[in-house]
Scaffold this motif. Structure first.
Motif, PDB file in Angstrom:
ATOM      1  N   ASP A  69     -33.594  -4.588  84.827  1.00 51.25           N
ATOM      2  CA  ASP A  69     -32.485  -3.951  84.094  1.00 51.25           C
ATOM      3  C   ASP A  69     -32.585  -2.425  84.056  1.00 51.25           C
ATOM      4  O   ASP A  69     -32.433  -1.801  82.996  1.00 51.25           O
ATOM      5  CB  ASP A  69     -32.399  -4.497  82.657  1.00 51.25           C
ATOM      6  CG  ASP A  69     -31.925  -5.945  82.614  1.00 51.25           C
ATOM      7  OD1 ASP A  69     -31.309  -6.383  83.605  1.00 51.25           O
ATOM      8  OD2 ASP A  69     -32.164  -6.626  81.615  1.00 51.25           O
ATOM      9  N   GLY A 110     -27.249  -6.581  89.415  1.00 47.52           N
ATOM     10  CA  GLY A 110     -26.789  -5.392  88.717  1.00 47.52           C
ATOM     11  C   GLY A 110     -25.872  -4.571  89.590  1.00 47.52           C
ATOM     12  O   GLY A 110     -25.229  -5.095  90.518  1.00 47.52           O
ATOM     13  N   ASP A 134     -28.213  -1.911  85.010  1.00 43.57           N
ATOM     14  CA  ASP A 134     -28.814  -3.249  84.925  1.00 43.57           C
ATOM     15  C   ASP A 134     -29.361  -3.727  86.267  1.00 43.57           C
ATOM     16  O   ASP A 134     -29.242  -4.904  86.623  1.00 43.57           O
ATOM     17  CB  ASP A 134     -27.792  -4.259  84.380  1.00 43.57           C
ATOM     18  CG  ASP A 134     -27.293  -3.892  83.000  1.00 43.57           C
ATOM     19  OD1 ASP A 134     -28.043  -3.257  82.249  1.00 43.57           O
ATOM     20  OD2 ASP A 134     -26.133  -4.225  82.676  1.00 43.57           O
ATOM     21  N   THR A 136     -31.319   1.224  84.342  1.00 41.65           N
ATOM     22  CA  THR A 136     -30.029   1.888  84.171  1.00 41.65           C
ATOM     23  C   THR A 136     -30.251   3.395  84.082  1.00 41.65           C
ATOM     24  O   THR A 136     -31.046   3.866  83.269  1.00 41.65           O
ATOM     25  CB  THR A 136     -29.320   1.396  82.890  1.00 41.65           C
ATOM     26  OG1 THR A 136     -29.049  -0.009  83.015  1.00 41.65           O
ATOM     27  CG2 THR A 136     -28.013   2.141  82.665  1.00 41.65           C
TER      28      THR A 136
END
Length: 324
Positions: free
Chosen positions: A24, A64, A7, A26
């Motif tokens: 975001d 994140g 994230d 990942t």
């Protein structure tokens, strides 16, 4: 797992308010693995790489999680990041002429991480720099070490940057368009050199590129970015053979076809990438996508998994078969 990113967001301040450049993101990367990051200019590739290095522009907000060797890097002090950069994590920048200091000899710059992170004397580090320049196959490493950056060719400067990056034996090297402005022969040699170093030392590699062919030949896995989002990810052979995202498919279709007749026009992606402040709540590719439906403009597309390792962020991913 060597690197786990979850994230990740990067917001940059502007006169009109904060703009989200990476949204975001990942992904994971194991020891010795290579990951390609592809997408058009402005997709967020370089900014994501800089965030991993703790080198995002002043005023940027990083959110994140970035876990490297089981250590959280988001929020880490600058002093702690300096101890990692050039030692455990290194970066090869896109343009060595601007990354190298024109006022210092190349050997001194290659030696600097050895002085800072290994406590070597400057004399000993300079001798080791010559050995490193030889290791990256510079024809006359002693001459290159004594030269200033402007006295070397583009390919030689890039090799010097690689020597600087690998000097302390990092576990992760991030290469941001390492062959930009190099001719195809030098490009092939530089990429072969990176492959050899990776297999030799088990270092992991993140290769940022706009060239799908380069990523196909030199990476284990790939992530495709657009408008700050990871649109598709998975093993490179799976993603490029069976793309399940319209953007990945459009990039592949825009490549020159081997054996195509002279004068045949390349297929292009209509329109231009949006400015990051123009990316709304929906899919950032919606305005240029031939598969767009109403929901694409209204809501961010979900992640759809195929076989557990191949993921596409698209409302219609299941409809995009290999021959769709």
């Amino acid at each position: 797992m060597l690197l786990e990113v979850k994230d990740l967001v990067v917001d940059l301040p502007t006169s009109g308010g904060a703009v989200r450049i990476v949204n975001d993101a990942t992904f994971r990367l194991g020891e010795g693995e290579s990951l390609g990051v592809v997408g058009e200019s402005g997709s967020g590739k370089t900014m994501m790489a800089l965030a991993l290095m703790g080198l995002a522009p002043e005023g940027a907000r990083i959110g994140g999680s970035i876990r490297f060797e089981d250590r959280e890097l988001v929020g880490l002090s600058e002093e702690a990041m300096r101890a990692l950069r050039g030692d455990r994590i290194a970066m090869i920048f896109q343009e060595p002429m601007t990354a190298l200091n024109p006022l210092h000899r190349v050997g001194e710059q290659v030696a600097e991480p050895l002085v800072l992170h290994r406590g070597m004397s400057r004399k000993a580090a300079f001798h080791e720099a010559i050995r490193l320049l030889e290791h990256v196959r510079l024809a006359d490493p002693a001459r290159a070490a004594r030269a200033y950056p402007f006295g070397l060719s583009g390919g030689e400067r890039q090799r010097a940057m690689i020597a600087m990056a690998i000097g302390c034996g990092p576990r992760l090297v991030i290469a941001d368009e390492p062959t930009t402005a190099l001719d195809v022969t030098v490009q092939a040699r530089i990429l072969a050199l990176l492959d050899g170093l990776r297999h030799e030392s088990k270092m992991a590699l993140i290769l940022v590129s706009h060239d799908l062919a380069v990523v196909a030949a030199h990476c284990d896995r790939v992530i495709v970015m657009y408008g700050g989002l990871i649109m598709e990810s998975g093993p490179v052979d799976v993603v490029l053979r069976d793309p399940r995202n319209p953007y990945t498919r459009a990039l592949l279709q825009a490549r020159p076809e081997p054996g195509a007749k002279r004068g045949v026009r390349l297929k292009t992606i209509p329109g231009s990438p949006p400015h990051h402040r123009e990316v709304g709540a929906g899919c950032p590719f919606a305005a240029r996508c031939e598969w767009t439906i109403d929901v694409c403009r209204k809501a961010r597309p979900p992640e759809v998994a195929f076989g557990g390792v191949h993921v596409s962020r698209c409302w219609r991913a299941a409809e995009l078969g290999p021959h769709a």
